[in-house]
Design an enzyme around this catalytic site. Structure first.
Site: not given
Ligand SMILES: COC(=O)c1ccc(CCNc2nc3cc4nc(N)[nH]c(=O)c4cc3[nH]2)cc1
Length: 376
Positions: A92, A271
């Site tokens: 990422d 992921d």
């Molecule tokens: C126990 O579970 C957890 O702690 C936990 C924490 C965060 C997420 C959500 C993660 N969500 C997410 N990751 C992401 C990574 C991303 N990277 C880029 N470059 N652009 C994006 O637009 C983007 C959106 C995302 N949305 C899901 C689960």
């Protein structure tokens, strides 16, 4: 990088495919274990290959740039050589991590300035700089530098943010197309669709991304707190515009339910930190449902953690023993729970793949979701 679609589900947008990279093949739908700082936490490479059957793992530009840093990674000959993972890696680009980790970030046209969450040192990420960093890490799949638009946000902010992400994408493509791979194997760049949950912005962003004709495309700006229904509507809208012959990667998703729903909407790659982070808190995903292993009820349940899943940790260790380890905060507890959850997530996408090939994915999805999401 080549993507070949094999089977399509007659009753949904689900499909199976094979993505071929210089580090080997990936069968889709696929789940990518998150290895933020160059390791999937608490799991050995051999276990990832033999037990989890992971085919590609994810790394983070933000973390790897700060630690171990570019000079160590370059001297090692890239991340694959450094951590011994000789299968595909996706990194990422840092946009999301800067937003979620460094509370001192400033977003400007040129890029994002931030202070390291480790030692407070000042840094700037620009589209060009982040391309160079991912070249040095040596990821097979590099992500464009974008702004993950926060949720909720005003329409005006979402549009301004999306338009900047598009200008940054143009700069990423220019830099990527004019710099060579450093370690002798091909790397590819995936652009990322933004637009928050606004229909017209998502259409504009998906069209702009599709026009770049890259080898794969990602859907960003989701799994940021929006209701699941909003997520699904957005995926459906975007997938109708993204080319169907290229892999579609939904970033940061999600629960087993989210993943099966998104597969039905035509998503190929996923992921999420959920399996590994939940594992460290004792929340297990199993083929029978979700287990909070610290709960009293497992105190003298000597049955295997997850007999049906198969795999080393799930069958060798008992629920009672894992509960003891987690309550004693033994390191082995995190290792066993992480293996369980990651093996489950790869099992889930493999089951989906089989069902799509068998032509009954849509029917299977409903019953399976109900079973997997129940709390035991
Ligand atoms: C126990 O579970 C957890 O702690 C936990 C924490 C965060 C997420 C959500 C993660 N969500 C997410 N990751 C992401 C990574 C991303 N990277 C880029 N470059 N652009 C994006 O637009 C983007 C959106 C995302 N949305 C899901 C689960």
């Amino acid at each position: 990088m080549q993507f070949t679609i094999q089977a399509t589900d007659p009753e949904s947008k689900a499909r199976t495919g094979v993505l071929s990279t210089d580090h080997g093949l990936i069968e889709t739908p696929i789940f990518m274990p998150v290895g933020t700082a160059g390791t999937v936490k608490a799991v050995h490479q051999r276990e990832l290959v033999e037990d989890v059957r992971a085919e590609i793992i994810l790394g983070n530009t933000y973390h790897l740039y700060l630690r171990p840093g570019l000079s160590v990674l370059e001297k090692a000959g890239g991340l694959h050589r450094f951590n011994g993972w000789n299968r595909p890696i996706l990194t990422d680009s840092g946009g999301y991590q800067v937003y979620s980790l460094s509370n001192t970030r400033k977003i400007k046209e040129d890029g994002v300035t931030f202070k390291s969450h480790i030692d407070g040192s000042k840094h700037i990420f620009t589209p060009e700089g982040v391309m160079d960093i991912q070249r040095t890490i040596g990821a097979d799949i590099m992500m464009a530098f974008d702004e993950c638009t926060p949720y909720p946000c005003e329409y005006g902010y979402a549009r301004t943010s999306m338009e900047m992400t598009h200008r940054w994408l143009t700069r990423c493509i220019e830099r990527f197309d004019s710099t060579p791979a450093k370690y002798g194997y091909q790397q590819t760049l995936f652009p990322i669709v933004q637009g928050s949950t606004y229909k017209d912005l998502r259409q504009q962003s998906a069209e702009f991304v599709a026009e770049q004709q890259r080898e794969g495309n990602a859907i960003g700006g989701l799994a940021v707190g929006e209701p699941a229904e909003e997520m699904y509507k957005t995926i459906e809208l975007v997938n109708a515009i993204l080319p169907s012959d290229k892999p579609r990667y939904l970033m940061g998703v999600g629960t087993p339910e989210n993943i099966l729903e998104a597969i039905a909407l035509g998503v190929d790659m996923f992921d999420c930190v959920m399996p590994t982070r939940n594992a460290r808190h004792g929340v297990l995903f199993t083929t029978q449902g979700i287990i909070n292993i610290k709960n009293e009820r497992w105190k003298d349940d000597f049955s295997p953690i997850d007999e049906e899943l198969g795999g080393y940790a799930s069958t060798f260790y008992s629920k009672a023993y894992l509960r003891h380890l987690m309550r004693s905060e033994e390191i082995l507890g995190a290792q066993i729970a992480s293996l369980q959850n990651l093996t489950f997530y790869l099992w889930l996408v493999k089951q989906a793949r089989q069902q799509i090939i068998g032509g009954n994915f849509a029917k299977w999805k409903g019953a399976m979701t109900k079973k997997l999401m129940q709390r035991l």
